[in-house]
Design an enzyme around this catalytic site. Structure first.
Site, PDB file in Angstrom:
ATOM      1  N   GLU A   1      19.274 -26.144 -48.139  1.00 33.31           N
ATOM      2  CA  GLU A   1      20.590 -25.516 -48.178  1.00 33.31           C
ATOM      3  C   GLU A   1      21.681 -26.603 -48.262  1.00 33.31           C
ATOM      4  O   GLU A   1      22.643 -26.472 -49.027  1.00 33.31           O
ATOM      5  CB  GLU A   1      20.773 -24.667 -46.918  1.00 33.31           C
ATOM      6  CG  GLU A   1      22.093 -23.966 -46.837  1.00 33.31           C
ATOM      7  CD  GLU A   1      22.462 -23.672 -45.386  1.00 33.31           C
ATOM      8  OE1 GLU A   1      21.569 -23.527 -44.538  1.00 33.31           O
ATOM      9  OE2 GLU A   1      23.672 -23.621 -45.110  1.00 33.31           O
TER      10      GLU A   1
ATOM     11  N   ASP B   1      23.848 -26.502 -51.695  1.00 34.75           N
ATOM     12  CA  ASP B   1      25.281 -26.248 -51.551  1.00 34.75           C
ATOM     13  C   ASP B   1      26.090 -27.209 -52.433  1.00 34.75           C
ATOM     14  O   ASP B   1      26.987 -26.795 -53.168  1.00 34.75           O
ATOM     15  CB  ASP B   1      25.629 -26.400 -50.060  1.00 34.75           C
ATOM     16  CG  ASP B   1      27.116 -26.394 -49.796  1.00 34.75           C
ATOM     17  OD1 ASP B   1      27.773 -25.429 -50.202  1.00 34.75           O
ATOM     18  OD2 ASP B   1      27.616 -27.347 -49.183  1.00 34.75           O
TER      19      ASP B   1
ATOM     20  N   GLU C   1      21.817 -20.825 -51.639  1.00 34.16           N
ATOM     21  CA  GLU C   1      22.061 -22.256 -51.804  1.00 34.16           C
ATOM     22  C   GLU C   1      20.748 -23.041 -51.756  1.00 34.16           C
ATOM     23  O   GLU C   1      20.533 -23.966 -52.550  1.00 34.16           O
ATOM     24  CB  GLU C   1      23.030 -22.751 -50.724  1.00 34.16           C
ATOM     25  CG  GLU C   1      24.441 -22.199 -50.920  1.00 34.16           C
ATOM     26  CD  GLU C   1      25.380 -22.454 -49.752  1.00 34.16           C
ATOM     27  OE1 GLU C   1      26.593 -22.325 -49.949  1.00 34.16           O
ATOM     28  OE2 GLU C   1      24.898 -22.770 -48.635  1.00 34.16           O
TER      29      GLU C   1
END
Lengths: 246, 246
Positions: free
Chosen positions: B60, B64, B132
């Site tokens: 993640e 992101d 993400e």
């Protein structure tokens, strides 16, 4: 008149000469020279003399994200066992204004920049923003992999001391106190509950009796950290003012 | 017992079946299946049954940034005359929790996720974070260009209505008021100067007499916007709670 115009004419005359200079900075032959010119052009420079380039703000928007992605990937690979808290922390230690300004100076970026000090008395963030715009320019000119290679080999592997960063304190309050002691500056923290009902704290910092930071938070510590961060950002900008560019 | 365990065994048994299912989501043949499994594994799922994968938090972190870079590039190209303020605004309208959650649902991501509702009663950000992490997984498995292609062709070009986004109001106060009217919720704003000396305003929002947001700012408007943003984030999390996943 060295402070008036950053010798736009000299820098942009002679495309071949400029291309060579650029190659020295990049470590590869640039394709689209104009996009680099744009990356180096602060909005204060536009309109002073006629340049055919736009300013660097769009490239800064782009480069900021690209840089973040490259650094995230680098850290992800370098620290295979670290959790995302550590990774996020390390990333903020690299992509902050002070560090990016240092890196920009290390690679001699200031030599390439165009700005007009009269339209732009406060040089805040100039180097940091231009550094990000440069990454955006490489991305536009040569794509993600070239930008990645540039950041990893020219910047991260050469100029960033990861061992030192790992041990760098992200405690803004203690950083600020240390700075104040070193520079013989009087420092006052005042932290209060915002009001009786809310559990909100307000912290204010004065340096030599002048307001430098204010922060709010759910705890005293959080409020102080935010106020100290704000004060450090202000100091950093003032510190950047004192750098000799020419 | 559908709320207890998200049928880890069923999902991970039969690698070929899983690979086909994955291909349906991705639009291409995955190389490293394990990295996708990791992307779909919330930390609440680990330890409930023995899975050999880690949780998705590192992916993640990576995804992101990669997503941000891809979207920035897309907007940079799509709006060649827009300034960086507009671009930044448009990007935040896409990479916010609510929008990413919507997108995750659109591509049927929830079907793939592993989490344990007992360890994780509050489903905040689950879809957003997994989305993400998925981008991080594609990047690790296939590199930047494949991740870029996935986001641009499967997400941005198909699922995002840019005309609508351009006209979307980023005024959080009016969004909140609109929401409250629609849902027949009593809304109260109270905004005060923090104290006489400082020019700091404090805004508090109550919905049906319950505190929902607090914000500080240099103007009344700024304080209200921050408070309204906080309230909207809380509502959004509650709203996510109500989504039917199975």
């Amino acid at each position: 008149m060295r402070d008036l115009v950053r010798s736009i004419r000299n820098k942009f005359s002679g495309k071949n000469h400029y291309k060579k200079k650029l190659q020295k900075l990049l470590g590869f032959k640039p394709g689209n020279v104009n996009v680099y010119m744009q990356a180096f052009t602060h909005r204060s420079a536009i309109g002073v003399k006629k340049t055919k380039v736009e300013n660097n703000e769009r490239l800064e928007f782009l480069g900021d994200s690209i840089l973040d992605a490259i650094i995230s990937d680098y850290l992800f690979t370098k620290y295979p066992d670290a959790d995302e808290g550590f990774l996020t922390n390390m990333r903020s230690k690299i992509v902050n204004g002070k560090k990016l300004t240092e890196l920009a100076i290390h690679i001699n970026l200031p030599e390439y920049l165009l700005f007009n000090i009269q339209n732009f008395p406060n040089r805040n963030n100039l180097y940091e923003d231009s550094f990000e715009a440069l990454i955006g320019a490489i991305y536009i000119d040569k794509g993600y992999e070239k930008a990645e290679k540039f950041v990893k080999s020219k910047i991260l592997a050469k100029l960033v001391d990861f061992k030192e960063l790992e041990n760098t304190d992200l405690n803004f309050k203690s950083q600020l106190i240390e700075w104040a002691q070193k520079n013989k500056v009087k420092i006052e923290f005042s932290t209060l509950k915002h009001d009786q009902d809310d559990k909100i704290f307000v912290s204010k910092i004065k340096l030599n009796n002048k307001n430098y930071g204010i922060g709010f938070g759910a705890s005293k510590k959080q409020a102080e950290q935010k106020a100290a961060k704000e004060a450090l950002d202000k100091i950093e900008n003032e510190w950047q003012e004192e750098i000799e560019i020419e």
